[in-house]
Design a protein around this motif. Structure first.
Motif, PDB file in Angstrom:
ATOM      1  N   PRO A 176      30.455  26.935  50.576  1.00 40.28           N
ATOM      2  CA  PRO A 176      30.352  28.319  50.919  1.00 40.28           C
ATOM      3  C   PRO A 176      29.879  28.544  49.147  1.00 40.28           C
ATOM      4  CG  PRO A 176      32.650  28.020  50.744  1.00 40.28           C
ATOM      5  CD  PRO A 176      31.744  26.583  51.056  1.00 40.28           C
ATOM      6  N   HIS A 177      29.102  29.509  49.053  1.00 37.52           N
ATOM      7  CA  HIS A 177      28.570  30.683  47.215  1.00 37.52           C
ATOM      8  C   HIS A 177      29.010  32.026  47.497  1.00 37.52           C
ATOM      9  CE1 HIS A 177      24.353  28.918  49.455  1.00 37.52           C
ATOM     10  NE2 HIS A 177      24.243  30.337  48.244  1.00 37.52           N
ATOM     11  N   SER A 178      28.635  32.473  46.733  1.00 37.52           N
ATOM     12  CA  SER A 178      28.372  33.727  46.426  1.00 37.52           C
ATOM     13  C   SER A 178      26.407  34.430  46.952  1.00 37.52           C
ATOM     14  CB  SER A 178      28.942  34.120  46.157  1.00 37.52           C
ATOM     15  OG  SER A 178      28.830  36.039  45.198  1.00 37.52           O
ATOM     16  N   THR A 179      26.258  34.774  47.143  1.00 37.82           N
ATOM     17  CA  THR A 179      25.417  35.325  47.318  1.00 37.82           C
ATOM     18  C   THR A 179      25.401  36.604  45.771  1.00 37.82           C
ATOM     19  OG1 THR A 179      25.751  37.774  48.908  1.00 37.82           O
ATOM     20  CG2 THR A 179      25.013  35.163  49.433  1.00 37.82           C
ATOM     21  N   LEU A 180      25.666  36.719  45.847  1.00 39.35           N
ATOM     22  CA  LEU A 180      26.652  38.447  44.086  1.00 39.35           C
ATOM     23  C   LEU A 180      25.269  37.466  43.013  1.00 39.35           C
ATOM     24  CD1 LEU A 180      28.131  40.405  45.259  1.00 39.35           C
ATOM     25  CD2 LEU A 180      26.445  40.445  46.030  1.00 39.35           C
ATOM     26  N   SER A 181      26.114  36.056  42.721  1.00 36.25           N
ATOM     27  CA  SER A 181      26.395  35.063  41.928  1.00 36.25           C
ATOM     28  C   SER A 181      25.649  33.509  41.423  1.00 36.25           C
ATOM     29  CB  SER A 181      27.411  35.301  40.520  1.00 36.25           C
ATOM     30  OG  SER A 181      28.197  34.261  41.277  1.00 36.25           O
ATOM     31  N   GLY A 182      25.344  33.045  42.573  1.00 32.91           N
ATOM     32  CA  GLY A 182      25.427  31.828  43.679  1.00 32.91           C
ATOM     33  C   GLY A 182      26.445  31.095  42.754  1.00 32.91           C
ATOM     34  N   SER A 183      27.764  32.258  42.438  1.00 33.19           N
ATOM     35  CA  SER A 183      28.721  30.903  42.103  1.00 33.19           C
ATOM     36  C   SER A 183      29.538  30.083  44.277  1.00 33.19           C
ATOM     37  CB  SER A 183      29.918  31.299  40.837  1.00 33.19           C
ATOM     38  OG  SER A 183      30.544  32.526  41.833  1.00 33.19           O
ATOM     39  N   LYS A 184      30.420  29.269  43.761  1.00 30.74           N
ATOM     40  CA  LYS A 184      31.756  28.745  43.830  1.00 30.74           C
ATOM     41  C   LYS A 184      32.790  29.887  44.409  1.00 30.74           C
ATOM     42  CE  LYS A 184      33.967  25.452  46.133  1.00 30.74           C
ATOM     43  NZ  LYS A 184      34.718  23.645  45.915  1.00 30.74           N
ATOM     44  N   PRO A 185      32.732  30.469  45.232  1.00 23.20           N
ATOM     45  CA  PRO A 185      33.932  31.318  45.172  1.00 23.20           C
ATOM     46  C   PRO A 185      35.679  30.736  45.383  1.00 23.20           C
ATOM     47  CG  PRO A 185      33.036  31.751  47.363  1.00 23.20           C
ATOM     48  CD  PRO A 185      32.201  30.612  46.654  1.00 23.20           C
ATOM     49  N   VAL A 186      36.315  31.794  44.904  1.00 20.40           N
ATOM     50  CA  VAL A 186      37.992  31.183  44.945  1.00 20.40           C
ATOM     51  C   VAL A 186      38.716  31.646  45.788  1.00 20.40           C
ATOM     52  CG1 VAL A 186      37.464  30.293  42.854  1.00 20.40           C
ATOM     53  CG2 VAL A 186      38.298  32.422  43.308  1.00 20.40           C
ATOM     54  N   LYS A 187      39.589  31.892  46.452  1.00 17.53           N
ATOM     55  CA  LYS A 187      40.507  32.040  46.910  1.00 17.53           C
ATOM     56  C   LYS A 187      42.194  33.092  46.241  1.00 17.53           C
ATOM     57  CE  LYS A 187      39.471  31.295  51.119  1.00 17.53           C
ATOM     58  NZ  LYS A 187      40.573  30.377  52.085  1.00 17.53           N
ATOM     59  N   ARG A 188      41.493  34.294  46.716  1.00 16.85           N
ATOM     60  CA  ARG A 188      42.765  35.487  46.044  1.00 16.85           C
ATOM     61  C   ARG A 188      43.488  36.416  47.375  1.00 16.85           C
ATOM     62  NH1 ARG A 188      40.788  38.133  40.387  1.00 16.85           N
ATOM     63  NH2 ARG A 188      40.314  36.045  39.099  1.00 16.85           N
ATOM     64  N   GLN A 189      44.157  36.329  46.798  1.00 21.52           N
ATOM     65  CA  GLN A 189      45.017  37.526  47.670  1.00 21.52           C
ATOM     66  C   GLN A 189      44.942  38.864  47.395  1.00 21.52           C
ATOM     67  OE1 GLN A 189      49.689  36.831  46.967  1.00 21.52           O
ATOM     68  NE2 GLN A 189      49.764  35.166  48.473  1.00 21.52           N
ATOM     69  N   THR A 190      44.633  39.976  48.550  1.00 26.74           N
ATOM     70  CA  THR A 190      44.585  40.743  48.307  1.00 26.74           C
ATOM     71  C   THR A 190      45.211  41.690  49.266  1.00 26.74           C
ATOM     72  OG1 THR A 190      42.229  42.711  48.187  1.00 26.74           O
ATOM     73  CG2 THR A 190      42.450  40.879  50.225  1.00 26.74           C
TER      74      THR A 190
END
Length: 714
Positions: A176-190
């Motif tokens: 998966p990658h972000s359509t905003l920056s093209g970078s690979k997203p990471v998991k964070r708690q929310t």
């Protein structure tokens, strides 16, 4: 139980996303039936508030803004104006058409959330979600793209793959990658706040089960959700566009769009009531108010389960008495698609066919998707205009007015009592039948059977044409002028009734008809539904306006222009949303299509594989023995496939292309050694192989002759 004899009505039509224009599917789905219903109620003297507007929050808005290089606010400003203007020109008679970006809506939504929070309804839950470290924000499902685990589409979204139709979650995407920056997203708690629909299910079930009179598609879909068991749903999101969550520890969070959007009905009622000097609470808190939501079928769960749950939790507001959702309208053999520009857009229709609002209103109502999906075609549009509006309704009115001008100088003649028993019986039968139509049409409207009501309206014009055929006043005028005058008076009274009865369906025609008949209200002759069916609406001696056709015939070349416009779109759809050519561009013979086909290229081949790679695929033939829809999924079908080895279950995202019934007994090609995976809580043990046409439709890949189940493909 339905509310009997309500004192007032609050009628809502779905809040549409302000990220694009209106098309005929929207109109047929909810806005046109809602307008017919409301216009009828007003004509009967009922107190009605007709509420709608644009939904201006949520991911679809931000995606459109990114696509158009605009801010979200610029996008909603642009489309709110366009949508509102289109509705006004088309004659949708909202009491207010507002927007969820207005301050009163933000305030109302936050107050609503705070009320539920203070009552302890929300459950706080901490989960892990994808986060874009470059863009510095959490990612909604549609902002995550990766490879589909089912069909290997490299551009699948985090909520579904638009190539194979499989419902997905971001966690299932490969790379998966972000359509905003093209970078690979990471998991964070929310942390987010959930509405515990599971604990509220008994009350929701009781509410739904008290309305067995709802349309079968609505009641059935509700029962399906309830049978599956409701689950908690987050009412907040990690986004920067929307209504801020009114809590001190909720920075960077907004209300879930399906939490704030239906509250828009309330906030917009507040706006309207303030403008009109009325009490908004009467329309949302008085138990003698009937609340009716007009929506499309894709919004049933939100209006019949989630919004009622919110209202129950709030405690002081009424619940919907009915939710008459329509199915979908298709276009020329294909599903309407905004992304593929496969639609008849309302603003373009109004430009291309000026003055023909009522023709579209008539056709969409006559072919409304009330119980199942229906289809709009330009040929049907032409046929209904020419053979029904022109030949039946318009022809009758024109004959009545023209003959009155010819034989009585355009003045409404008086009547006389005939000594002829046949003539007397004919007139009595006519007037008796005419008197019954307002109640028959009204009952159909109140039961949300608008197609039936429109058919009855046309029967009134047929009644007039039949009366002309039986009495032949153009002949009788030469030998018995008094009898001819009586016939003309009766015919004109039918026309006057049509001016009242057609107003909910054809408001522009009703206005033209009133002007042509010089039909004016008086203290004892109100021109509304309460006086429809009378034979004295037109006063003797009234001077008619010159005869003018209500409808004009549509010629073939005029219709062909609209068909050619769609053919050009079909050709352009040989290019996918990303601009890459798709194989098999349609060539329908038009210059545009031929030109497009000449420019179409086959997609580049995938990387070369070795024979050893290929033999790893275990492709076999099987027969589908069982097929059913997967609950809560618009895409998935659950198939039982006889594979010659005891059978297996395969889930396939093809529900929009095939019905379960048509698949049973079909031989299919399937990938047998694909690792099992869970979808919607159920295991899939393989993958059905399909061929995709240029228009996005799917085709099975059966062997050219019957093959034993389990036979291999090599």
């Amino acid at each position: 139980m339905p509310l009997e004899n309500p004192q007032r009505f609050t009628v809502t039509a779905a809040l549409i996303y302000a990220n694009g224009p209106i098309h005929i599917g929207h109109l047929a789905g909810c806005y046109l039936p809602a307008d017919i219903y409301v216009r009828y109620l007003r004509s009967t003297g009922r107190d009605v508030a007709f509420i709608s507007g644009t939904d201006e929050h949520g991911v679809p808005i931000t995606i459109r803004a990114k696509k158009e290089g605009m801010t979200p606010q610029q996008v909603v400003d642009k489309y709110y104006t366009q949508i509102k203007d289109s509705f006004e020109q088309f004659g949708i008679s909202f009491d207010i058409y507002s927007r969820t970006s207005n301050p009163v809506h933000h305030e109302t939504s936050q107050q609503f959330f705070t009320t539920l929070y203070d009552k302890g309804y929300f459950d706080e839950e901490v989960t892990e979600q994808y986060f874009d470290e470059v863009a510095n924000q959490f990612l909604a499902d549609r902002y995550i793209v990766g490879t589909c685990p089912v069909c290997a589409n490299p551009n699948a979204y985090g909520d579904q793959c638009e190539r194979c139709g499989t419902a997905l979650s971001p966690n299932e995407l490969i790379e998966p990658h972000s359509t905003l920056s093209g970078s690979k997203p990471v998991k964070r708690q929310t942390k987010n706040w959930n509405l515990p629909l599971d604990r509220m299910q008994p009350d929701i079930e009781a509410y739904v089960n008290s309305h067995t009179e709802w349309k079968t598609n609505v009641f059935g879909q509700c029962q399906s959700w309830l049978k599956e068991g409701l689950r908690p749903r987050a009412m907040t999101r990690d986004l920067d566009w929307g209504i801020k969550v009114p809590l001190p520890d909720a920075d960077g969070k907004v209300l879930y769009v399906w939490f704030d959007a239906p509250i828009g009905y309330i906030s917009m009622t507040k706006e309207w009531a303030a403008e009109q000097g009325r009490d908004w609470e009467l329309y949302w808190k008085d138990q003698n108010t009937k609340l009716v939501h007009f929506i499309g079928k894709d919004n049933i769960v939100f209006h019949c389960i989630i919004f009622p749950a919110m209202l129950m939790a709030e405690g002081s507001l009424i619940l919907a008495d009915n939710v008459p959702a329509n199915e979908f309208m298709n276009l020329e053999g294909d599903k309407i698609s905004t992304s593929r520009n496969w639609a008849v857009w309302l603003h373009e229709y109004l430009d291309d066919l000026p003055g023909k609002q009522d023709v579209l209103r008539y056709v969409l109502t006559a072919n409304a998707p009330e119980t199942k999906d229906s289809e709009f075609t330009w040929k049907d549009f032409q046929t209904r205009n020419n053979s029904e509006l022109v030949a039946i309704l318009g022809n009758f009115v024109n004959r009545a007015v023209v003959l009155t001008h010819k034989f009585n100088g355009g003045v409404v003649p008086g009547t006389s009592v005939s000594d002829d028993e046949t003539q007397l019986a004919l007139d009595h039968a006519l007037l008796d039948e005419l008197a019954q139509y307002p109640d028959r049409i009204g009952q159909a409207i109140e039961q949300y059977r608008f197609r039936e009501a429109l058919g009855l309206l046309l029967d009134v014009a047929r009644l007039g044409n039949k009366y002309f055929a039986e009495t032949e006043p153009w002949k009788v005028a030469k030998t018995d002028p008094q009898r001819a005058n009586t016939v003309l008076n009766r015919a004109l009274q039918i026309a006057a009734n049509l001016a009242i009865l057609c107003e909910p369906f054809l408001p522009f025609t009703a206005e033209k008809l009133r002007a042509q008949l010089n039909l004016m209200a008086s203290p004892d002759r109100k021109l509304d539904w309460t006086n429809a069916g009378r034979a004295d609406l037109l006063v003797e001696g009234t001077q008619l306006a010159p005869a003018e056709l209500l409808f004009a015939k549509l010629e073939d070349d005029f219709i062909q222009l609209q068909i050619d416009k769609l053919n050009k779109t079909k050709a352009m759809n040989a290019i996918d949303n990303a601009g890459a050519p798709i194989s098999g561009a349609p060539t329908d013979g038009t210059p545009e299509a031929l030109e497009q086909a000449a420019e179409t290229t086959i997609p580049a081949p995938k990387d070369t594989i070795t024979y050893d790679d290929f033999v790893k695929l275990d492709i076999r033939i099987g027969t589908i023995t069982e097929a059913e829809r997967v609950p809560k999924s618009d895409k998935l079908l659950k198939l039982r496939v006889d594979d010659g080895m005891g059978g297996r279950q395969i889930l396939s995202g093809i529900a929009k292309h095939f019905t379960p019934e048509e698949l049973i007994g079909q031989q299919v090609t399937f990938l047998a050694n694909l690792a099992p995976r869970k979808m919607m809580g159920q295991e899939s043990q393989g993958m059905i192989l399909m061929a995709e046409d240029a228009d996005g439709s799917l085709a099975l890949l059966p062997p050219h002759k019957a093959v034993w189940n389990g036979g291999t493909v090599s």
